[in-house]
Design a protein around this motif. Structure first.
Motif, PDB file in Angstrom:
ATOM      1  N   ASP A   1       1.752   4.743   1.315  1.00 19.89           N
ATOM      2  CA  ASP A   1       1.709   5.363   2.650  1.00 19.89           C
ATOM      3  C   ASP A   1       0.469   6.280   2.949  1.00 19.89           C
ATOM      4  OD1 ASP A   1       5.246   5.884   3.217  1.00 19.89           O
ATOM      5  OD2 ASP A   1       4.156   4.270   3.351  1.00 19.89           O
TER       6      ASP A   1
ATOM      7  N   TYR B   1       0.846  -1.229  -0.105  1.00 20.42           N
ATOM      8  CA  TYR B   1       0.179  -0.167   0.076  1.00 20.42           C
ATOM      9  C   TYR B   1       0.969   1.225  -0.058  1.00 20.42           C
ATOM     10  CZ  TYR B   1      -3.838  -2.997   1.624  1.00 20.42           C
ATOM     11  OH  TYR B   1      -4.592  -4.254   1.603  1.00 20.42           O
TER      12      TYR B   1
ATOM     13  N   LYS C   1      -2.524   3.419   3.526  1.00 20.22           N
ATOM     14  CA  LYS C   1      -2.155   2.433   4.468  1.00 20.22           C
ATOM     15  C   LYS C   1      -3.039   2.574   5.474  1.00 20.22           C
ATOM     16  CE  LYS C   1       1.580  -0.411   5.992  1.00 20.22           C
ATOM     17  NZ  LYS C   1       1.175  -1.507   5.089  1.00 20.22           N
TER      18      LYS C   1
END
Length: 122
Positions: free
Chosen positions: A62, A60, A65
Motif C-alpha cells: 500500500d 504492491y 501503490k
C-alpha cells in the motif's frame, strides 16, 4: 543456481525517481515470480512489489501503490522496478527475489539479488 544481479539505486532527493533492474542468469527466470523487498537497519525486510511469471499480474504494498511500477521482460531475463515520487520512507536496501509463486513473505523466495542502496533525502 539461479543468479540475480541488480543494478540501479543511488542517492536522490524527495520527489525524484529511480529505476532498479534485476537480471537473471538463466532463461528459467520466466518460470519464477519475482518480488522486490527493501530493508532498513533495525527493521524487518518489507515487501514492495511482486510480478507473476508472465507479467500479467502484479501486487504492491500500500505504501508504494500508484508510485512504483514493476515490470518484466522475459526475453531479456530482466525485471524492473520504476520508483516515482520517492520519499524518505523509501530509503533502504532493495533486493529482488525469485520464487515459485507471488508471495509477500521473504522466506518464501529461493533466490536473491545482492541488494542495492536507495537513499532519499528531504
Amino acid at each position: 543456481q539461479l543468479q540475480l544481479v541488480q543494478s540501479g539505486g543511488g542517492l536522490v532527493q524527495a520527489g525524484d525517481s529511480l529505476r532498479l533492474s534485476c537480471a537473471a542468469s538463466e532463461r528459467t527466470f520466466s518460470s519464477y515470480a519475482v518480488a522486490w523487498f527493501r530493508q532498513t537497519p533495525g527493521k524487518e525486510r518489507e515487501h514492495v512489489a511482486t510480478i507473476s511469471k508472465n507479467g500479467d499480474s502484479t501486487d504492491y504494498a500500500d505504501s508504494v501503490k500508484d508510485r512504483f511500477a514493476i515490470s518484466r521482460d522475459n526475453a531479456k531475463n530482466t525485471v524492473t522496478l520504476q520508483m516515482n515520487g520517492l520519499n524518505t520512507a523509501d530509503t533502504g536496501v532493495y533486493y529482488c527475489a525469485a520464487g515459485l509463486l507471488m508471495y509477500r513473505n521473504s522466506y518464501r523466495y529461493d533466490y536473491w539479488g545482492q541488494g542495492t542502496q536507495v537513499t532519499v533525502s528531504s
